[in-house]
Structures are given as C-alpha cells and as structure tokens.
Scaffold this motif. Structure first.
Motif, mmCIF file in Angstrom:
data_model
loop_
_atom_site.group_PDB
_atom_site.id
_atom_site.type_symbol
_atom_site.label_atom_id
_atom_site.label_comp_id
_atom_site.label_asym_id
_atom_site.label_seq_id
_atom_site.Cartn_x
_atom_site.Cartn_y
_atom_site.Cartn_z
ATOM 1 N N HIS A 154 -9.060 -108.930 -56.635
ATOM 2 C CA HIS A 154 -8.514 -107.748 -57.303
ATOM 3 C C HIS A 154 -8.368 -108.062 -58.790
ATOM 4 O O HIS A 154 -7.785 -109.089 -59.148
ATOM 5 C CB HIS A 154 -7.141 -107.397 -56.722
ATOM 6 C CG HIS A 154 -7.170 -107.148 -55.252
ATOM 7 N ND1 HIS A 154 -7.599 -105.969 -54.701
ATOM 8 C CD2 HIS A 154 -6.827 -107.948 -54.206
ATOM 9 C CE1 HIS A 154 -7.520 -106.039 -53.383
ATOM 10 N NE2 HIS A 154 -7.056 -107.224 -53.062
ATOM 11 N N ALA A 175 -1.308 -101.272 -46.022
ATOM 12 C CA ALA A 175 -1.232 -101.088 -47.482
ATOM 13 C C ALA A 175 -1.981 -99.815 -47.883
ATOM 14 O O ALA A 175 -1.473 -99.009 -48.672
ATOM 15 C CB ALA A 175 -1.821 -102.299 -48.202
ATOM 16 N N TRP A 216 -3.796 -105.037 -44.512
ATOM 17 C CA TRP A 216 -4.719 -104.261 -45.352
ATOM 18 C C TRP A 216 -4.658 -102.782 -44.982
ATOM 19 O O TRP A 216 -4.536 -101.921 -45.854
ATOM 20 C CB TRP A 216 -6.131 -104.814 -45.194
ATOM 21 C CG TRP A 216 -7.181 -104.056 -45.942
ATOM 22 C CD1 TRP A 216 -8.140 -103.256 -45.405
ATOM 23 C CD2 TRP A 216 -7.373 -104.017 -47.355
ATOM 24 N NE1 TRP A 216 -8.922 -102.720 -46.401
ATOM 25 C CE2 TRP A 216 -8.480 -103.174 -47.612
ATOM 26 C CE3 TRP A 216 -6.726 -104.615 -48.432
ATOM 27 C CZ2 TRP A 216 -8.953 -102.917 -48.883
ATOM 28 C CZ3 TRP A 216 -7.186 -104.350 -49.710
ATOM 29 C CH2 TRP A 216 -8.277 -103.518 -49.934
ATOM 30 N N TYR A 262 -0.249 -96.447 -49.500
ATOM 31 C CA TYR A 262 -0.733 -95.867 -50.756
ATOM 32 C C TYR A 262 -1.009 -94.370 -50.591
ATOM 33 O O TYR A 262 -0.554 -93.550 -51.395
ATOM 34 C CB TYR A 262 -1.978 -96.618 -51.231
ATOM 35 C CG TYR A 262 -2.837 -95.826 -52.175
ATOM 36 C CD1 TYR A 262 -2.373 -95.488 -53.444
ATOM 37 C CD2 TYR A 262 -4.106 -95.405 -51.796
ATOM 38 C CE1 TYR A 262 -3.163 -94.733 -54.305
ATOM 39 C CE2 TYR A 262 -4.893 -94.666 -52.658
ATOM 40 C CZ TYR A 262 -4.421 -94.328 -53.909
ATOM 41 O OH TYR A 262 -5.205 -93.587 -54.768
ATOM 42 N N TRP A 308 -6.288 -111.155 -46.955
ATOM 43 C CA TRP A 308 -5.695 -110.009 -46.267
ATOM 44 C C TRP A 308 -5.968 -110.138 -44.780
ATOM 45 O O TRP A 308 -7.113 -110.342 -44.378
ATOM 46 C CB TRP A 308 -6.317 -108.705 -46.749
ATOM 47 C CG TRP A 308 -5.974 -108.326 -48.140
ATOM 48 C CD1 TRP A 308 -6.671 -108.633 -49.268
ATOM 49 C CD2 TRP A 308 -4.861 -107.534 -48.562
ATOM 50 N NE1 TRP A 308 -6.059 -108.089 -50.366
ATOM 51 C CE2 TRP A 308 -4.939 -107.408 -49.959
ATOM 52 C CE3 TRP A 308 -3.811 -106.928 -47.897
ATOM 53 C CZ2 TRP A 308 -4.012 -106.696 -50.702
ATOM 54 C CZ3 TRP A 308 -2.877 -106.217 -48.627
ATOM 55 C CH2 TRP A 308 -2.979 -106.108 -50.016
ATOM 56 N N VAL A 313 2.164 -111.771 -52.027
ATOM 57 C CA VAL A 313 1.719 -110.376 -52.131
ATOM 58 C C VAL A 313 1.894 -109.681 -50.780
ATOM 59 O O VAL A 313 2.292 -108.516 -50.730
ATOM 60 C CB VAL A 313 0.272 -110.285 -52.659
ATOM 61 C CG1 VAL A 313 -0.265 -108.864 -52.547
ATOM 62 C CG2 VAL A 313 0.213 -110.775 -54.102
ATOM 63 N N VAL A 366 3.862 -106.246 -50.232
ATOM 64 C CA VAL A 366 3.245 -105.099 -49.560
ATOM 65 C C VAL A 366 4.066 -104.696 -48.342
ATOM 66 O O VAL A 366 4.255 -103.504 -48.080
ATOM 67 C CB VAL A 366 1.774 -105.407 -49.190
ATOM 68 C CG1 VAL A 366 1.211 -104.393 -48.215
ATOM 69 C CG2 VAL A 366 0.922 -105.477 -50.459
ATOM 70 N N THR A 424 3.323 -102.448 -56.804
ATOM 71 C CA THR A 424 3.960 -103.154 -55.701
ATOM 72 C C THR A 424 4.330 -104.574 -56.120
ATOM 73 O O THR A 424 5.448 -105.038 -55.864
ATOM 74 C CB THR A 424 3.021 -103.164 -54.471
ATOM 75 O OG1 THR A 424 2.826 -101.804 -54.051
ATOM 76 C CG2 THR A 424 3.565 -103.984 -53.336
ATOM 77 N N LEU A 479 -1.190 -101.359 -56.028
ATOM 78 C CA LEU A 479 -0.967 -102.782 -55.781
ATOM 79 C C LEU A 479 -0.265 -103.429 -56.969
ATOM 80 O O LEU A 479 0.667 -104.222 -56.794
ATOM 81 C CB LEU A 479 -2.290 -103.481 -55.479
ATOM 82 C CG LEU A 479 -2.198 -104.962 -55.122
ATOM 83 C CD1 LEU A 479 -1.342 -105.183 -53.875
ATOM 84 C CD2 LEU A 479 -3.599 -105.535 -54.924
#
Length: 145
Positions: free
Chosen positions: A78, A20, A17, A24, A12, A109, A113, A45, A42
């Motif tokens: 994650h 994101a 980060w 959220y 990230w 990713v 995002v 997403t 996530l």
C-alpha cells in the motif's frame, strides 16, 4: 493522493481483508467523515490508531493477529504517506517500550483495522455486508449526515 509515499507491505488474512473492505463500504454510507477511497480509509484507520497512544491501544485489549486461514493469506503493498508510515513506526516503538507489546507492522495494522471494523458495525447497527468483487474506484456516496 499527493505528497511523498512509501510502499508498505502488509500481510492480510482473507477474513480481515474482507472485513476491512466491508467496513469501508459501510462507512461510505454511515460515516460523514469517511474518505472516498479504500487506501484513504486505511490511512485514516492507521492515523486514528496512532492517535490513541500506546496506553489507549493497550487498553483496547484487541487480541494479537492470528492467522485465521492458514496458508491463504497474502501480502499487499500500500502506498502510504511518508508521515503516516513514520507515525506507524513510532507507534510500534512506543507500544514495545511503554507496554512490552511487540507487534509486526502487519499485526499492528490488523489491530487498527479490527477496531475500525467494530466501530463501523456499531455505526451500522448490524453485521457488515461483505463486498464481492472489486471495490469501486469512485464510489457514489449516500447523503450521510
């Protein structure tokens, strides 16, 4: 989250980060389908990006990930559902085979995002508010709907 999970390391950059996390939190109040945890956000997403298909992802025209804050990025693991991780891996393969898009897992990713952040901004109708400190474990939701 129940079911089998696999630790998935992602790089990230600090800007992505923070965006994101902001997306959220904004989605908690403006998207009735928003999950109530960042990890689940996530997952959603990633799964939405997979569902776009290789052609849909290529058509988005999102620039490949660039390191915006040189030397300041970080890796985070994650716990993704095995099915989500498998779908992500298949999407990486499809993107490469069908459109010559060679992306790392982190860059893919990042793309997902970036699209989610843009959609969150659209729902909110303005720039996202960055979230200082830690995200709440059990956030209170507004009456979305």
């Amino acid at each position: 989250m129940s079911g089998e999970q696999v630790a998935t390391g992602l790089y990230w950059d600090p800007d992505t980060w923070q965006l994101a996390r902001a997306a959220y939190v904004a989605d908690l109040d403006h998207d009735p389908d928003c999950p109530t945890g960042f990890l689940w956000w996530l997952h959603r997403t990633i799964e939405l990006h997979v569902a776009r298909g290789a052609s849909g992802r290529a058509a988005l025209g999102v620039a490949p990930q660039t390191v915006r804050s040189v030397g300041r990025g970080f890796n985070r693991h994650h716990p993704l559902k095995v099915s989500t991780r498998a779908a992500l891996e298949q999407a990486l393969l499809d993107d490469r085979v069908e459109h010559g898009r060679v992306l790392s897992r982190s860059a893919w990713v990042h793309e997902a995002v970036t699209v989610a952040v843009a959609r969150s901004r659209d729902r909110l109708g303005r720039d996202l508010d960055l979230v200082p400190g830690r995200l709440p474990n059990r956030p209170v939701r507004s009456g979305v709907g």
